[in-house]
Scaffold this active site. Sequence first.
Site, mmCIF file in Angstrom:
data_model
loop_
_atom_site.group_PDB
_atom_site.id
_atom_site.type_symbol
_atom_site.label_atom_id
_atom_site.label_comp_id
_atom_site.label_asym_id
_atom_site.label_seq_id
_atom_site.Cartn_x
_atom_site.Cartn_y
_atom_site.Cartn_z
ATOM 1 N N LYS A 197 16.525 36.866 31.852
ATOM 2 C CA LYS A 197 15.675 37.981 32.310
ATOM 3 C C LYS A 197 14.236 37.761 31.837
ATOM 4 O O LYS A 197 13.284 37.901 32.599
ATOM 5 C CB LYS A 197 16.189 39.304 31.744
ATOM 6 C CG LYS A 197 17.455 39.834 32.380
ATOM 7 C CD LYS A 197 17.819 41.180 31.720
ATOM 8 C CE LYS A 197 19.088 41.766 32.291
ATOM 9 N NZ LYS A 197 19.477 43.032 31.626
ATOM 10 N N GLU A 204 31.543 38.684 31.028
ATOM 11 C CA GLU A 204 30.486 39.286 30.211
ATOM 12 C C GLU A 204 31.083 39.773 28.884
ATOM 13 O O GLU A 204 30.383 39.921 27.891
ATOM 14 C CB GLU A 204 29.806 40.442 30.948
ATOM 15 C CG GLU A 204 28.374 40.675 30.493
ATOM 16 C CD GLU A 204 27.552 41.506 31.467
ATOM 17 O OE1 GLU A 204 27.777 42.720 31.554
ATOM 18 O OE2 GLU A 204 26.681 40.921 32.140
ATOM 19 N N LYS A 213 22.002 52.145 33.404
ATOM 20 C CA LYS A 213 22.132 52.644 32.036
ATOM 21 C C LYS A 213 20.800 52.515 31.297
ATOM 22 O O LYS A 213 20.346 53.439 30.656
ATOM 23 C CB LYS A 213 23.223 51.854 31.303
ATOM 24 C CG LYS A 213 23.491 52.327 29.888
ATOM 25 C CD LYS A 213 24.654 51.553 29.255
ATOM 26 C CE LYS A 213 24.875 51.998 27.807
ATOM 27 N NZ LYS A 213 25.936 51.218 27.152
ATOM 28 N N GLU A 222 16.010 44.385 39.114
ATOM 29 C CA GLU A 222 16.530 44.489 40.487
ATOM 30 C C GLU A 222 16.625 45.959 40.912
ATOM 31 O O GLU A 222 16.237 46.336 42.019
ATOM 32 C CB GLU A 222 17.912 43.837 40.602
ATOM 33 C CG GLU A 222 17.959 42.340 40.342
ATOM 34 C CD GLU A 222 18.245 42.000 38.893
ATOM 35 O OE1 GLU A 222 17.911 42.821 38.003
ATOM 36 O OE2 GLU A 222 18.794 40.916 38.643
ATOM 37 N N HIS A 256 44.125 29.550 52.469
ATOM 38 C CA HIS A 256 43.428 28.697 53.455
ATOM 39 C C HIS A 256 42.089 28.223 52.920
ATOM 40 O O HIS A 256 41.205 27.833 53.684
ATOM 41 C CB HIS A 256 43.268 29.486 54.763
ATOM 42 C CG HIS A 256 44.564 30.008 55.286
ATOM 43 N ND1 HIS A 256 45.401 29.265 56.083
ATOM 44 C CD2 HIS A 256 45.218 31.174 55.038
ATOM 45 C CE1 HIS A 256 46.497 29.975 56.352
ATOM 46 N NE2 HIS A 256 46.414 31.142 55.724
ATOM 47 N N GLY A 277 28.386 48.987 30.213
ATOM 48 C CA GLY A 277 28.112 48.952 31.652
ATOM 49 C C GLY A 277 29.339 48.580 32.465
ATOM 50 O O GLY A 277 29.690 49.263 33.431
ATOM 51 N N ARG A 278 30.051 47.524 32.036
ATOM 52 C CA ARG A 278 31.196 47.060 32.815
ATOM 53 C C ARG A 278 32.430 47.950 32.638
ATOM 54 O O ARG A 278 33.480 47.688 33.201
ATOM 55 C CB ARG A 278 31.506 45.606 32.490
ATOM 56 C CG ARG A 278 31.625 45.297 31.010
ATOM 57 C CD ARG A 278 31.550 43.805 30.751
ATOM 58 N NE ARG A 278 31.506 43.490 29.326
ATOM 59 C CZ ARG A 278 30.390 43.452 28.600
ATOM 60 N NH1 ARG A 278 29.231 43.737 29.185
ATOM 61 N NH2 ARG A 278 30.414 43.161 27.314
HETATM 62 O O1 F6P Z 1 24.159 41.865 33.258
HETATM 63 C C1 F6P Z 1 23.546 42.500 32.193
HETATM 64 C C2 F6P Z 1 23.683 43.995 32.352
HETATM 65 O O2 F6P Z 1 23.104 44.628 31.259
HETATM 66 C C3 F6P Z 1 25.133 44.443 32.528
HETATM 67 O O3 F6P Z 1 25.837 44.510 31.322
HETATM 68 C C4 F6P Z 1 24.916 45.780 33.182
HETATM 69 O O4 F6P Z 1 26.105 46.280 33.778
HETATM 70 C C5 F6P Z 1 23.848 45.416 34.216
HETATM 71 O O5 F6P Z 1 23.024 44.451 33.542
HETATM 72 C C6 F6P Z 1 23.035 46.587 34.715
HETATM 73 O O6 F6P Z 1 22.432 47.214 33.608
HETATM 74 P P1 F6P Z 1 21.820 48.692 33.845
HETATM 75 O O7 F6P Z 1 22.990 49.606 34.198
HETATM 76 O O8 F6P Z 1 21.200 49.037 32.522
HETATM 77 O O9 F6P Z 1 20.823 48.620 34.961
#
Ligand code: F6P
Length: 526
Positions: free
Chosen positions: A490, A348, A201, A207, A379, A262-263
């Site tokens: 971050k 979150e 987003k 990452e 288990h 995002g979630r």
């Molecule tokens: O964990 C923080 C966060 O902003 C989440 O809310 C989001 O889903 C994830 O990192 C990835 O963010 P992006 O889609 O902007 O890469």
Amino acid sequence: MEGPGDSSAWKALLEHSELFKHKDFRLNKLFRAEDGRFESKSISHENLLLDYSKNYLNQDTLPLLLGLARQQHVSEAIDAMFRGDKINTTEGRAALHVALRDPASADAHPEITDTLNKMEALVDDVHNGAWQGYTGEFITDVVNIGIGGSDLGPAMVCDALGSFASTAIRVHFVSNIDPAHLQNTLKNLKPETTLFIIASKSFSTLETLKNAESARLWLLQKAQSPAATARHFVAITSNLQAAVQFGIDEKNLFPLWDWVGGRFSLWSAIGLPIAILLGMDGFRQLLAGANSLDEHFRSAELSENMPVISALLSFWYREFFDAHSTATVPYSQRLNLFPSYLQQLYMESLGKSVSVRGEKIKSNTGEIVWGTAGSNGQHSYFQLLHQGTEFVPVDFIALVNNNDSDDIECQQYLLANCFSQSLALMEGKTDKEFVHKNVRGNKPSNTLLLSELNPYNLGKLLAFYEHKVYVLSVIWNINAFDQWGVELGKNLSGQIFAAMSGPTPESNLDDSTQGLIRKVHEWKSK
Ligand code: F6P
């Protein structure tokens, strides 16, 4: 509006809770006191059933909990969400993921229909071979590069609905910046036939950007020509400019809007890997299931509203019975990733300590959600659930029919195990000769029963949990749609990365971090 603590409804519940803390209270006695308890304490919506009869509820409890819901204006908050009010108060945004799956939203949001049509075009081209790699070969593998909400939902849905795949194309998910994650995915793939989806987003998540850069290098080392990027990369983002700067061809960009958290985003173009795996009809079935539950959530009386009842029960245990966590145990190997998806959705959204107005919340907020597929959990952690000191309410999820196998005997064993665990948690067992065998019982649980795991039903299940989380946030008067807490880590990681790049760590870092960095330098082999 304040948090629930100290209000009249809260005080009434506090007093009422004493009944269930009395040494003679037995959960199973509630069944003896109430004929037809299962009927009166379960709600069905189409072929999704919520059995909440194994809970600390007598004839007075729900009215008191519903009184709290009314006091916290839950009905008004539901209407506000569907109306598109800026309920994401700290970011001044709506939270309109329900619009993504509501055909009626097309007029107000033509961009949703446009994006679905663009997704459908790509899915068709990839499926029928019209979309080819730089050598003219068909796509055989799709790699989704994203993390958090840009990974967990799509990855879980693709895992859950693998038996509904409408293509032989393999869909992979890479999220971790651990280089092993991408490398171990790519080592079996061919650049010529691999399509990458960059799902982000913000288009600024470290990452995802690092993995995208490494993936592009992997492609171009073979393709040689940068023009190949256009045939092997698409992106889903609200930061279209950054995606173009990365080198994504503008026609391969899918928009994401700021009113989609995002979630809560798998219903948007973030669901592209799902659409590629299932085909667009399957993806639209997923949307339709969620929309069906949305209508239930929007229209059902609070007392017959599945997400509301489930949220009130979670609040009841978190607030008055000191439940620090809740276990979610889907008795389906296909749903093994479901608890991980729920963790982001719950923690979150609800891991907040100040109200929407910025006042410190007096209650314990935030459900810690954990679990794995059953029967495996029996288990590993069920020992703690049965004989531990923690009070952990459990959500069981069970499927009547198995789409992967005709082995009805094993499916029946699976269901029998699920139901027996729920019963054992309630009944317990007293062993007068050997105290170590005592199982206290009196442990509440809910059972969500689905007829089968198909796109439509999974859509309903996901929407159920999205709305449960939202109702909990309303009761606690916290914002479910921001996540300011993740920024600090971050930012610090950039500082520590820089400190690790030099011969010695910066002296302004704490002694622990400096010591760890020195040890890395000492042991580093590469
Ligand atoms: O964990 C923080 C966060 O902003 C989440 O809310 C989001 O889903 C994830 O990192 C990835 O963010 P992006 O889609 O902007 O890469």
